[in-house]
Write a protein that holds these residues in place. Structure first.
Motif, PDB file in Angstrom:
ATOM      1  N   GLU A  31       0.828  -1.204   0.000  1.00  0.00           N
ATOM      2  CA  GLU A  31       0.000   0.000   0.000  1.00  0.00           C
ATOM      3  C   GLU A  31       0.868   1.262   0.000  1.00  0.00           C
ATOM      4  O   GLU A  31       2.003   1.251   0.470  1.00  0.00           O
ATOM      5  N   ALA A  32       0.294   2.351  -0.494  1.00  0.00           N
ATOM      6  CA  ALA A  32       0.995   3.631  -0.570  1.00  0.00           C
ATOM      7  C   ALA A  32       1.278   4.173   0.830  1.00  0.00           C
ATOM      8  O   ALA A  32       0.589   3.844   1.796  1.00  0.00           O
ATOM      9  N   VAL A  33       2.275   5.029   0.914  1.00  0.00           N
ATOM     10  CA  VAL A  33       2.696   5.627   2.181  1.00  0.00           C
ATOM     11  C   VAL A  33       1.531   6.347   2.859  1.00  0.00           C
ATOM     12  O   VAL A  33       1.332   6.220   4.071  1.00  0.00           O
ATOM     13  N   GLU A  34       0.741   7.093   2.098  1.00  0.00           N
ATOM     14  CA  GLU A  34      -0.381   7.830   2.677  1.00  0.00           C
ATOM     15  C   GLU A  34      -1.390   6.884   3.326  1.00  0.00           C
ATOM     16  O   GLU A  34      -1.870   7.143   4.426  1.00  0.00           O
ATOM     17  N   LEU A  35      -1.703   5.796   2.667  1.00  0.00           N
ATOM     18  CA  LEU A  35      -2.649   4.835   3.224  1.00  0.00           C
ATOM     19  C   LEU A  35      -2.073   4.181   4.488  1.00  0.00           C
ATOM     20  O   LEU A  35      -2.775   4.025   5.480  1.00  0.00           O
ATOM     21  N   ARG A  36      -0.797   3.816   4.445  1.00  0.00           N
ATOM     22  CA  ARG A  36      -0.171   3.221   5.635  1.00  0.00           C
ATOM     23  C   ARG A  36      -0.225   4.192   6.802  1.00  0.00           C
ATOM     24  O   ARG A  36      -0.550   3.806   7.924  1.00  0.00           O
ATOM     25  N   SER A  37       0.053   5.447   6.559  1.00  0.00           N
ATOM     26  CA  SER A  37       0.012   6.466   7.617  1.00  0.00           C
ATOM     27  C   SER A  37      -1.391   6.612   8.184  1.00  0.00           C
ATOM     28  O   SER A  37      -1.568   6.728   9.403  1.00  0.00           O
ATOM     29  N   ARG A  38      -2.390   6.613   7.308  1.00  0.00           N
ATOM     30  CA  ARG A  38      -3.773   6.737   7.764  1.00  0.00           C
ATOM     31  C   ARG A  38      -4.183   5.539   8.615  1.00  0.00           C
ATOM     32  O   ARG A  38      -4.832   5.694   9.657  1.00  0.00           O
TER      33      ARG A  38
ATOM     34  N   ILE B 291      -5.329   5.419  12.511  1.00  0.00           N
ATOM     35  CA  ILE B 291      -6.601   4.800  12.918  1.00  0.00           C
ATOM     36  C   ILE B 291      -6.356   3.806  14.051  1.00  0.00           C
ATOM     37  O   ILE B 291      -7.083   3.798  15.046  1.00  0.00           O
ATOM     38  N   ALA B 292      -5.339   2.982  13.914  1.00  0.00           N
ATOM     39  CA  ALA B 292      -5.038   1.997  14.960  1.00  0.00           C
ATOM     40  C   ALA B 292      -4.759   2.681  16.285  1.00  0.00           C
ATOM     41  O   ALA B 292      -5.214   2.225  17.337  1.00  0.00           O
ATOM     42  N   ASP B 293      -4.049   3.782  16.239  1.00  0.00           N
ATOM     43  CA  ASP B 293      -3.732   4.525  17.461  1.00  0.00           C
ATOM     44  C   ASP B 293      -5.005   5.053  18.116  1.00  0.00           C
ATOM     45  O   ASP B 293      -5.172   4.962  19.330  1.00  0.00           O
ATOM     46  N   ARG B 294      -5.927   5.574  17.308  1.00  0.00           N
ATOM     47  CA  ARG B 294      -7.179   6.096  17.856  1.00  0.00           C
ATOM     48  C   ARG B 294      -8.091   4.983  18.367  1.00  0.00           C
ATOM     49  O   ARG B 294      -8.715   5.124  19.408  1.00  0.00           O
ATOM     50  N   VAL B 295      -8.159   3.885  17.638  1.00  0.00           N
ATOM     51  CA  VAL B 295      -9.012   2.768  18.059  1.00  0.00           C
ATOM     52  C   VAL B 295      -8.510   2.185  19.374  1.00  0.00           C
ATOM     53  O   VAL B 295      -9.288   1.874  20.269  1.00  0.00           O
ATOM     54  N   ARG B 296      -7.207   2.076  19.514  1.00  0.00           N
ATOM     55  CA  ARG B 296      -6.618   1.509  20.726  1.00  0.00           C
ATOM     56  C   ARG B 296      -6.975   2.333  21.967  1.00  0.00           C
ATOM     57  O   ARG B 296      -7.079   1.814  23.062  1.00  0.00           O
ATOM     58  N   ALA B 297      -7.195   3.625  21.785  1.00  0.00           N
ATOM     59  CA  ALA B 297      -7.512   4.508  22.906  1.00  0.00           C
ATOM     60  C   ALA B 297      -8.977   4.423  23.344  1.00  0.00           C
ATOM     61  O   ALA B 297      -9.335   4.930  24.402  1.00  0.00           O
TER      62      ALA B 297
ATOM     63  N   ARG C 235       0.328  -6.874  11.366  1.00  0.00           N
ATOM     64  CA  ARG C 235       0.223  -7.229   9.942  1.00  0.00           C
ATOM     65  C   ARG C 235       0.880  -6.168   9.065  1.00  0.00           C
ATOM     66  O   ARG C 235       1.586  -6.473   8.109  1.00  0.00           O
ATOM     67  N   ILE C 236       0.674  -4.898   9.412  1.00  0.00           N
ATOM     68  CA  ILE C 236       1.288  -3.804   8.672  1.00  0.00           C
ATOM     69  C   ILE C 236       2.813  -3.858   8.831  1.00  0.00           C
ATOM     70  O   ILE C 236       3.560  -3.693   7.869  1.00  0.00           O
TER      71      ILE C 236
END
Length: 152
Positions: A27-34, A38-44, A62-63
């Motif tokens: 996947e593109a860098v932008e998608l990986r960053s997004r 998201i994972a950081d926000r979901v974890r909170a 996985r990423i």
């Protein structure tokens, strides 16, 4: 905030499971960053009453594993750092165990350029398992150490 609807948390967890299953590692860098954001926000988010929570940790691993899940992704160090951030202050045994499982999937794939991030995550995981009285978490920590030792 414990008033956050359980159904919303379950939906986000399902989203994380889907991303983990579909992730190709190309996947593109932008998608990986997004997705990392998201994972950081979901974890909170609160997980009380959600038995299937913490798929965001598997998604992170996985990423970090890169293309086809068989190597080391460009975001390996960032993923190690995010997973390592879960360990020190978390009181949720299910989340800690999921984090250990995610690290077990990820850490054996480290290379020379990512060894510092992997060592920091492994050190934090060992410290967390040692201070815990929960056998499930201790077993996850032992499994993580064994998987890393097999690769060494």
């Amino acid at each position: 905030d414990l008033s956050w609807p359980v159904a919303n948390r379950m939906a986000l967890d399902s989203l994380c499971q889907a991303i983990a299953a579909l992730w190709q590692g190309t996947e593109a860098v932008e998608l990986r960053s997004r997705v990392l954001a998201i994972a950081d926000r979901v974890r909170a988010l609160p997980t009380v009453g959600v038995s299937c929570a913490h798929s965001e940790l598997l998604m992170l691993a996985r990423i970090g594993c890169g293309v086809g899940g068989d190597g080391r992704g460009e975001d390996f160090a960032e993923v190690c750092t995010q997973l390592c951030g879960v360990l020190p202050n978390c009181q949720d045994i299910a989340q800690l165990t999921s984090c250990m499982t995610s690290l077990e999937m990820l850490l054996p794939k480290c290379g020379d350029e990512t060894i510092e991030a992997a060592q920091a995550a492994l050190t934090a995981a060992i410290a967390t398992a040692r201070k815990s009285e929960h056998t499930r978490l201790q077993a996850a920590g032992a499994s993580l150490v064994a998987s890393c030792a097999e690769v060494s």
